[in-house]
Design a protein around this motif. Structure first.
Motif, short mmCIF file in Angstrom:
data_model
loop_
_atom_site.label_atom_id
_atom_site.label_comp_id
_atom_site.label_asym_id
_atom_site.label_seq_id
_atom_site.Cartn_x
_atom_site.Cartn_y
_atom_site.Cartn_z
N LYS A 304 0.83 -1.22 0.00
CA LYS A 304 0.00 0.00 0.00
C LYS A 304 0.86 1.27 0.00
CE LYS A 304 -4.10 -2.09 2.13
NZ LYS A 304 -3.70 -3.44 1.73
N LEU A 305 1.94 1.21 -0.77
CA LEU A 305 2.83 2.35 -0.91
C LEU A 305 2.61 3.12 -2.20
CD1 LEU A 305 6.15 0.71 0.37
CD2 LEU A 305 4.89 2.56 1.51
N SER A 306 1.84 2.56 -3.12
CA SER A 306 1.69 3.17 -4.43
C SER A 306 1.06 4.56 -4.36
CB SER A 306 0.84 2.27 -5.34
OG SER A 306 1.49 1.04 -5.57
N ASP A 307 0.18 4.77 -3.38
CA ASP A 307 -0.52 6.05 -3.28
C ASP A 307 0.35 7.16 -2.73
OD1 ASP A 307 -2.78 4.86 -4.27
OD2 ASP A 307 -3.72 4.55 -2.31
N ASN A 308 1.58 6.83 -2.32
CA ASN A 308 2.44 7.87 -1.76
C ASN A 308 3.88 7.77 -2.27
OD1 ASN A 308 2.32 10.14 0.09
ND2 ASN A 308 3.83 9.03 1.32
N THR A 309 4.07 7.08 -3.38
CA THR A 309 5.43 6.87 -3.89
C THR A 309 5.56 7.33 -5.33
OG1 THR A 309 5.76 4.97 -2.42
CG2 THR A 309 7.25 5.17 -4.30
N ILE A 310 6.47 8.26 -5.56
CA ILE A 310 6.84 8.66 -6.92
C ILE A 310 7.73 7.57 -7.49
CG2 ILE A 310 8.12 10.35 -8.29
CD1 ILE A 310 7.44 12.40 -6.08
N ILE A 311 7.44 7.16 -8.71
CA ILE A 311 8.27 6.15 -9.38
C ILE A 311 8.92 6.78 -10.61
CG2 ILE A 311 8.36 3.84 -10.37
CD1 ILE A 311 5.60 3.32 -9.10
N VAL A 312 10.22 6.64 -10.71
CA VAL A 312 10.95 7.10 -11.89
C VAL A 312 11.72 5.92 -12.46
CG1 VAL A 312 12.66 8.72 -12.80
CG2 VAL A 312 11.25 9.38 -10.85
N LEU A 313 11.60 5.70 -13.76
CA LEU A 313 12.42 4.69 -14.43
C LEU A 313 13.16 5.38 -15.57
CD1 LEU A 313 11.74 1.03 -15.27
CD2 LEU A 313 12.50 2.54 -17.12
N TRP A 314 14.47 5.19 -15.59
CA TRP A 314 15.31 5.83 -16.60
C TRP A 314 16.47 4.93 -16.98
CZ3 TRP A 314 20.43 6.75 -15.01
CH2 TRP A 314 20.66 6.66 -13.62
N SER A 315 17.02 5.18 -18.14
CA SER A 315 18.26 4.53 -18.56
C SER A 315 19.33 5.59 -18.72
CB SER A 315 18.05 3.80 -19.89
OG SER A 315 19.28 3.28 -20.38
N ASP A 316 20.58 5.20 -18.49
CA ASP A 316 21.66 6.18 -18.56
C ASP A 316 21.93 6.68 -19.98
OD1 ASP A 316 22.61 3.64 -19.22
OD2 ASP A 316 24.27 3.66 -17.79
N HIS A 317 21.56 5.91 -20.97
CA HIS A 317 21.68 6.32 -22.39
C HIS A 317 20.92 5.30 -23.22
CE1 HIS A 317 24.65 3.16 -22.30
NE2 HIS A 317 25.32 3.83 -21.38
N GLY A 318 20.86 5.55 -24.51
CA GLY A 318 20.23 4.59 -25.41
C GLY A 318 21.22 3.51 -25.83
N TYR A 319 20.92 2.87 -26.96
CA TYR A 319 21.73 1.72 -27.36
C TYR A 319 21.45 1.39 -28.82
CZ TYR A 319 24.38 -2.50 -25.97
OH TYR A 319 25.34 -3.48 -25.78
N ASN A 320 22.51 1.37 -29.62
CA ASN A 320 22.39 0.96 -31.01
C ASN A 320 22.42 -0.56 -31.10
OD1 ASN A 320 22.55 3.65 -32.26
ND2 ASN A 320 24.66 3.65 -31.53
N VAL A 321 21.54 -1.11 -31.91
CA VAL A 321 21.57 -2.56 -32.18
C VAL A 321 21.69 -2.79 -33.69
CG1 VAL A 321 20.43 -3.40 -30.09
CG2 VAL A 321 19.04 -2.59 -32.01
N GLY A 322 22.64 -2.06 -34.29
CA GLY A 322 22.93 -2.24 -35.71
C GLY A 322 22.55 -1.08 -36.59
N GLN A 323 21.86 -0.07 -36.07
CA GLN A 323 21.53 1.10 -36.89
C GLN A 323 22.82 1.75 -37.40
OE1 GLN A 323 20.31 0.50 -33.81
NE2 GLN A 323 18.10 0.31 -34.06
N HIS A 324 22.88 2.04 -38.68
CA HIS A 324 24.07 2.63 -39.32
C HIS A 324 25.31 1.75 -39.12
CE1 HIS A 324 21.59 6.23 -39.65
NE2 HIS A 324 21.44 6.23 -38.34
N GLY A 325 25.10 0.47 -38.86
CA GLY A 325 26.23 -0.43 -38.60
C GLY A 325 26.83 -0.24 -37.23
N GLN A 326 26.14 0.53 -36.35
CA GLN A 326 26.68 0.85 -35.03
C GLN A 326 26.06 -0.04 -33.96
OE1 GLN A 326 29.22 3.53 -34.92
NE2 GLN A 326 28.94 2.70 -36.98
#
Length: 476
Positions: A304-326
């Motif tokens: 019962k913490l959802s009503d009083n908890t801010i949730i943030v989800l983030w990644s430190d950067h993105g990620y290439n999986v072959g775009q432009h060969g990168q």
């Protein structure tokens, strides 16, 4: 009834309230918001809630429905330590002075008050589990890495089966060490034996222990950072022959400056079959990490913490999986600079997306604002509170990203329509992409006469951002 009798009754009620401790006359004080701060290592926007229907991310998608999803959020530096140092101090890389993976930010900013430290200093229980400040992965799993002890009341460094079984990892690029290689392992055993599974379980345990006091709980997952290790069941979700390789165009690299390329030769020489293996493994580790996020959301609801908890989800950067060969990070293409960013505020807007350009450096002032904490006045970012109230609110702030390559800087500015990038102040090349017509950044428009006005305008915007950052450093 006589006035004396009324006065006597009133006096008796007041006396009774005093004796029993009943204080209905005064409204109860509002509880402080808790903060669940979820960091994910090397996660791009290949998620269901961001439109990738192939990748299975049901729990992150569930979180998106509980808050605001930022569709144009960007890292300040597409590499782990520079990005995290920037986000957690609230300053851009040119002020932190962190452009690589070895230097601790306190060498340059010894007295800075970090985001978790701000909460700790204001009577919150501040705890870290896993990777928040920089760790070398996988070498430093289970250690403190480049942690900042003054930021926390408690730290926990789990080390799971993935670390113990590194000898079983298959390296598709054997000339590269595991932390920067395309390598993977379909692990035996359960989620709970893996480092990220242990991290989630420890986080749930702390939520149970600290549910009655204000907390800032930072939970840092290692996956999908390479080596891509996850229980085999997550690999089984992605048939190898169904992996959707990114679009490629003939002669794509002809109009791209040499300095813009991190992966040389393209795909590090891997053929299509090996690229499918790597991309499948990356997606498997996303789904594994997503399951651990689900444990946290379930625990908040159960406690019962959802009503009083801010949730943030983030990644430190993105990620290439072959775009432009990168592959991976350290480029200023969209897939590397753009990050997933989700924020859920109790009682706030739910299930909405914002298309405004925002930055990871905005998180520090946002959380300070939401929790009414006295943030430093010179933070580089801007509170996202207006966009959390109205995701389409007027917002003119661009996003800036940079990277250091072979002793020259690449600097990029992103508006809602354009990406403009200069390498070595333009001496080593310029890029301009129109995301309205070319979201994959296949056509560099910087040399087209009809776009000379746009180049001039965005160059001024880029230089303004770089100048402001430099001036802040010089004024210290």
């Amino acid at each position: 009834m006589k006035r004396e009798s009324l006065r006597f009754i009133a006096y008796g009620l007041v006396s009774l309230a005093t004796l029993t401790g009943f204080k209905s006359i005064d409204p109860p004080a509002k509880k402080k918001y808790n903060v669940l701060f979820i960091a994910v290592d090397d996660l791009n926007n290949d998620l269901g809630c961001y439109g990738n229907t192939f990748v299975q991310s049901p729990n992150i998608d569930r979180l998106a429905k509980r808050g605001v999803k930022f569709d144009r959020a960007y890292t300040q530096y597409p590499l782990c330590s520079p990005s995290r140092s920037s986000l957690l101090t609230g300053y851009r890389p040119d002020k932190t002075g962190i452009y690589e993976l070895q230097t601790h930010f306190r060498k340059n900013l010894p007295d800075v008050v970090t985001l978790p430290q701000l909460f700790k200093n204001n009577a919150y229980f501040s705890a870290r589990i896993g990777k928040i400040f920089h760790y070398g992965v996988p070498a430093q799993i289970g250690t403190d890495g480049l942690d900042d002890p003054i930021s926390w009341n408690q730290v926990i460094n789990p080390k799971g089966r993935d670390k113990v079984e590194e000898s079983k990892i298959k390296n598709l690029t054997p000339g590269r060490p595991l932390g920067s290689a395309l390598c993977y392992y379909e692990a035996e055993g359960t989620d709970d034996e893996q480092t990220d599974g242990l991290i989630a379980n420890e986080a749930v345990r702390l939520l149970e222990q600290k549910k009655d006091e204000p907390f800032f709980l930072a939970v840092g997952f290692f996956r999908p950072h390479t080596p891509y290790v996850a229980p085999k069941k997550y690999f089984d979700q992605y048939p190898l022959d169904k992996i959707p390789l990114p679009k490629e165009q003939a002669n794509d690299l002809d109009d791209i400056p040499e300095a813009a390329l991190f992966t040389k030769p393209p795909h590090w020489g891997l053929g299509e079959a090996e690229r499918r293996e790597a991309q499948r493994a990356y997606y498997a580790t996303i789904s594994f990490m997503d399951a651990q996020v689900g444990k946290l959301l379930d625990a908040l609801d159960h406690l019962k913490l959802s009503d009083n908890t801010i949730i943030v989800l983030w990644s430190d950067h993105g990620y290439n999986v072959g775009q432009h060969g990168q592959w991976m990070k350290q480029s200023l293409f969209e897939n590397s600079a753009r990050v997933p960013l989700l924020i859920s505020v109790p009682g706030g807007v739910t299930g909405k997306a914002s298309g405004r350009t925002v930055e990871l450096v905005d998180l520090y002032p946002t959380l300070a604002d939401l929790c009414s904490l006295p943030a430093p006045v010179d933070l580089a970012g801007k509170s996202l509170t207006p966009l959390l109230k109205n995701p389409n609110a007027s917002w003119a702030k661009p996003a800036y990203s940079q990277v250091l390559r072979n002793k020259i800087f690449g600097r990029s500015v992103r508006t809602e329509r354009w990406r403009y990038t200069e390498w070595d102040e333009g001496k080593a090349g310029v890029e301009l992409y129109d995301h309205q017509t070319d979201p994959d950044e296949f056509t560099n428009l910087s040399g087209k006469p009809e776009h000379a006005g746009t180049v001039k305008e965005l160059a001024a915007l880029l230089h303004k951002g770089a100048t402001l950052a430099t001036e802040k450093v010089k004024s210290e």
